[in-house]
Design a protein around this motif. Sequence first.
Motif, mmCIF file in Angstrom:
data_model
loop_
_atom_site.group_PDB
_atom_site.id
_atom_site.type_symbol
_atom_site.label_atom_id
_atom_site.label_comp_id
_atom_site.label_asym_id
_atom_site.label_seq_id
_atom_site.Cartn_x
_atom_site.Cartn_y
_atom_site.Cartn_z
ATOM 1 N N TRP A 161 -9.145 -22.102 -57.540
ATOM 2 C CA TRP A 161 -8.104 -21.092 -57.373
ATOM 3 C C TRP A 161 -8.070 -20.549 -55.953
ATOM 4 C CZ3 TRP A 161 -9.603 -18.236 -62.521
ATOM 5 C CH2 TRP A 161 -9.040 -18.935 -63.603
ATOM 6 N N THR A 162 -9.233 -20.333 -55.364
ATOM 7 C CA THR A 162 -9.246 -19.762 -54.018
ATOM 8 C C THR A 162 -8.841 -20.765 -52.946
ATOM 9 O OG1 THR A 162 -11.653 -20.143 -53.908
ATOM 10 C CG2 THR A 162 -10.913 -17.936 -54.567
ATOM 11 N N GLN A 163 -8.829 -22.058 -53.281
ATOM 12 C CA GLN A 163 -8.267 -23.031 -52.347
ATOM 13 C C GLN A 163 -6.788 -22.725 -52.112
ATOM 14 O OE1 GLN A 163 -9.474 -25.401 -50.501
ATOM 15 N NE2 GLN A 163 -11.516 -25.804 -51.317
ATOM 16 N N VAL A 164 -6.074 -22.331 -53.156
ATOM 17 C CA VAL A 164 -4.682 -21.919 -53.015
ATOM 18 C C VAL A 164 -4.604 -20.694 -52.117
ATOM 19 C CG1 VAL A 164 -2.616 -21.118 -54.240
ATOM 20 C CG2 VAL A 164 -4.109 -22.846 -55.291
ATOM 21 N N ALA A 165 -5.469 -19.739 -52.347
ATOM 22 C CA ALA A 165 -5.486 -18.525 -51.537
ATOM 23 C C ALA A 165 -5.668 -18.845 -50.063
ATOM 24 C CB ALA A 165 -6.606 -17.593 -52.016
ATOM 25 N N ARG A 166 -6.633 -19.693 -49.762
ATOM 26 C CA ARG A 166 -6.929 -20.008 -48.361
ATOM 27 C C ARG A 166 -5.749 -20.694 -47.673
ATOM 28 N NH1 ARG A 166 -13.079 -22.127 -49.305
ATOM 29 N NH2 ARG A 166 -12.280 -22.368 -51.427
ATOM 30 N N ARG A 167 -5.048 -21.516 -48.430
ATOM 31 C CA ARG A 167 -3.883 -22.192 -47.851
ATOM 32 C C ARG A 167 -2.830 -21.182 -47.414
ATOM 33 N NH1 ARG A 167 -0.045 -24.302 -51.231
ATOM 34 N NH2 ARG A 167 -1.622 -24.637 -52.863
ATOM 35 N N TYR A 168 -2.565 -20.176 -48.237
ATOM 36 C CA TYR A 168 -1.565 -19.166 -47.881
ATOM 37 C C TYR A 168 -2.072 -18.214 -46.802
ATOM 38 C CZ TYR A 168 1.744 -20.550 -51.471
ATOM 39 O OH TYR A 168 2.678 -21.254 -52.212
ATOM 40 N N TRP A 169 -3.356 -17.902 -46.815
ATOM 41 C CA TRP A 169 -3.902 -17.054 -45.755
ATOM 42 C C TRP A 169 -3.758 -17.730 -44.394
ATOM 43 C CZ3 TRP A 169 -9.180 -16.144 -48.661
ATOM 44 C CH2 TRP A 169 -8.944 -15.334 -49.789
ATOM 45 N N HIS A 170 -3.999 -19.020 -44.345
ATOM 46 C CA HIS A 170 -3.842 -19.763 -43.090
ATOM 47 C C HIS A 170 -2.386 -19.762 -42.649
ATOM 48 C CE1 HIS A 170 -7.777 -21.444 -42.052
ATOM 49 N NE2 HIS A 170 -8.009 -21.583 -43.358
ATOM 50 N N GLU A 171 -1.487 -19.972 -43.600
ATOM 51 C CA GLU A 171 -0.070 -19.993 -43.250
ATOM 52 C C GLU A 171 0.392 -18.644 -42.717
ATOM 53 O OE1 GLU A 171 4.276 -21.135 -45.200
ATOM 54 O OE2 GLU A 171 2.422 -21.616 -46.293
ATOM 55 N N ALA A 172 -0.217 -17.579 -43.215
ATOM 56 C CA ALA A 172 0.133 -16.234 -42.764
ATOM 57 C C ALA A 172 -0.589 -15.842 -41.478
ATOM 58 C CB ALA A 172 -0.193 -15.219 -43.855
ATOM 59 N N ASP A 173 -1.411 -16.740 -40.925
ATOM 60 C CA ASP A 173 -2.227 -16.455 -39.736
ATOM 61 C C ASP A 173 -3.162 -15.275 -39.965
ATOM 62 O OD1 ASP A 173 -1.146 -18.523 -38.155
ATOM 63 O OD2 ASP A 173 0.589 -17.283 -37.640
ATOM 64 N N LEU A 174 -3.709 -15.192 -41.169
ATOM 65 C CA LEU A 174 -4.611 -14.103 -41.514
ATOM 66 C C LEU A 174 -6.006 -14.591 -41.888
ATOM 67 C CD1 LEU A 174 -2.204 -11.898 -43.668
ATOM 68 C CD2 LEU A 174 -3.103 -11.331 -41.401
ATOM 69 N N ALA A 175 -6.247 -15.881 -41.754
ATOM 70 C CA ALA A 175 -7.536 -16.432 -42.177
ATOM 71 C C ALA A 175 -8.706 -15.807 -41.428
ATOM 72 C CB ALA A 175 -7.543 -17.952 -41.995
ATOM 73 N N ASP A 176 -8.485 -15.417 -40.157
ATOM 74 C CA ASP A 176 -9.570 -14.816 -39.390
ATOM 75 C C ASP A 176 -9.814 -13.364 -39.794
ATOM 76 O OD1 ASP A 176 -7.162 -13.889 -38.383
ATOM 77 O OD2 ASP A 176 -7.861 -13.812 -36.297
ATOM 78 N N ARG A 177 -8.925 -12.804 -40.595
ATOM 79 C CA ARG A 177 -9.065 -11.421 -41.044
ATOM 80 C C ARG A 177 -9.696 -11.344 -42.432
ATOM 81 N NH1 ARG A 177 -3.651 -7.932 -40.196
ATOM 82 N NH2 ARG A 177 -3.738 -9.108 -38.232
ATOM 83 N N ILE A 178 -9.838 -12.504 -43.101
ATOM 84 C CA ILE A 178 -10.331 -12.552 -44.473
ATOM 85 C C ILE A 178 -11.579 -13.421 -44.551
ATOM 86 C CG2 ILE A 178 -9.781 -13.116 -46.866
ATOM 87 C CD1 ILE A 178 -6.809 -12.882 -46.139
ATOM 88 N N GLU A 179 -12.633 -12.871 -45.107
ATOM 89 C CA GLU A 179 -13.880 -13.615 -45.327
ATOM 90 C C GLU A 179 -14.084 -13.797 -46.820
ATOM 91 O OE1 GLU A 179 -18.719 -13.041 -44.896
ATOM 92 O OE2 GLU A 179 -17.354 -11.710 -43.797
ATOM 93 N N LEU A 180 -14.018 -15.048 -47.283
ATOM 94 C CA LEU A 180 -14.203 -15.350 -48.701
ATOM 95 C C LEU A 180 -15.648 -15.722 -48.959
ATOM 96 C CD1 LEU A 180 -13.080 -15.937 -51.566
ATOM 97 C CD2 LEU A 180 -12.613 -18.270 -50.754
ATOM 98 N N ARG A 181 -16.263 -15.055 -49.932
ATOM 99 C CA ARG A 181 -17.629 -15.369 -50.316
ATOM 100 C C ARG A 181 -17.623 -15.859 -51.753
ATOM 101 N NH1 ARG A 181 -21.917 -11.125 -47.547
ATOM 102 N NH2 ARG A 181 -20.852 -10.901 -45.529
ATOM 103 N N LEU A 182 -17.880 -17.156 -51.941
ATOM 104 C CA LEU A 182 -17.902 -17.763 -53.266
ATOM 105 C C LEU A 182 -19.308 -17.640 -53.849
ATOM 106 C CD1 LEU A 182 -15.725 -20.976 -52.824
ATOM 107 C CD2 LEU A 182 -15.204 -18.967 -54.219
ATOM 108 N N ALA A 183 -19.482 -16.614 -54.645
ATOM 109 C CA ALA A 183 -20.774 -16.316 -55.261
ATOM 110 C C ALA A 183 -20.536 -15.198 -56.274
ATOM 111 C CB ALA A 183 -21.790 -15.860 -54.206
ATOM 112 N N PRO A 184 -21.447 -15.007 -57.208
ATOM 113 C CA PRO A 184 -21.316 -13.854 -58.099
ATOM 114 C C PRO A 184 -21.174 -12.566 -57.275
ATOM 115 C CG PRO A 184 -23.014 -15.318 -58.905
ATOM 116 C CD PRO A 184 -22.606 -15.843 -57.555
ATOM 117 N N ALA A 185 -20.220 -11.723 -57.666
ATOM 118 C CA ALA A 185 -19.938 -10.527 -56.877
ATOM 119 C C ALA A 185 -21.149 -9.619 -56.747
ATOM 120 C CB ALA A 185 -18.770 -9.759 -57.500
ATOM 121 N N THR A 186 -21.977 -9.552 -57.789
ATOM 122 C CA THR A 186 -23.162 -8.695 -57.703
ATOM 123 C C THR A 186 -24.089 -9.139 -56.578
ATOM 124 O OG1 THR A 186 -24.164 -10.052 -59.459
ATOM 125 C CG2 THR A 186 -23.123 -7.973 -60.114
ATOM 126 N N ASP A 187 -24.195 -10.461 -56.379
ATOM 127 C CA ASP A 187 -25.025 -10.967 -55.285
ATOM 128 C C ASP A 187 -24.425 -10.596 -53.935
ATOM 129 O OD1 ASP A 187 -26.570 -12.100 -57.258
ATOM 130 O OD2 ASP A 187 -25.831 -14.146 -56.948
#
Length: 219
Positions: free
Chosen positions: A96-122
Amino acid sequence: MPLRSLFPEAVENYVTAVVTRETDLQRRLRKETSTMSGAGMQIGADQGALLALLVRLIGAKRALEIGTYTGYSALAVAMALPPDGKLVCCDINDEWTQVARRYWHEADLADRIELRLAPATDTLRQLLRDPGRGTFDFAFIDADKEGYDGYYETCLELLRAGGLMAFDNTLWSGRVADPSEKDNDTVALRTLNAKVRDDPRVDACLLTVGDGVLLARKK
């Protein structure tokens, strides 16, 4: 999945399509997501506008998101941050987040967003260590409902005084108002709503936007 709104369909369409401003990119992301599994998890355009407005109102520079899905809420928040702002997104689903990253890049916002794929508690434990307590301005929580209480407590530590957190689905299609509904998610949300209402550490308000948005401002 819960209904996205408790309003009649005509009113919901009016709020979303007529009086909410969206970019073409946002509209395309919502349309693509509507065809995917779990599409009911996507927030509406009105919620995106609300999140963006809140971020701007408090002058947020560092934001946190727990539960990203295909990235619409993250896109709304990141667009509202200043150029040197940063949004940390917590999720566990790479597809699902692969879709997110594609749109973030298109919006030129990828450098403003840090995605961490891990349990949120960690991830939250790591953030408590670095950058540490009181270093975030805003948090949006839209993940597993039984985890909301723990996310609330940790976000209170991570937020600065005057920082704001927003929880999605806190009306849960109205089930929180029905005492006969006793499934784990409903009980967790009902308990959180009451806890935040009575918590002297915050100022709080439950909005009837979408499926319910609970706001809590750290004192």
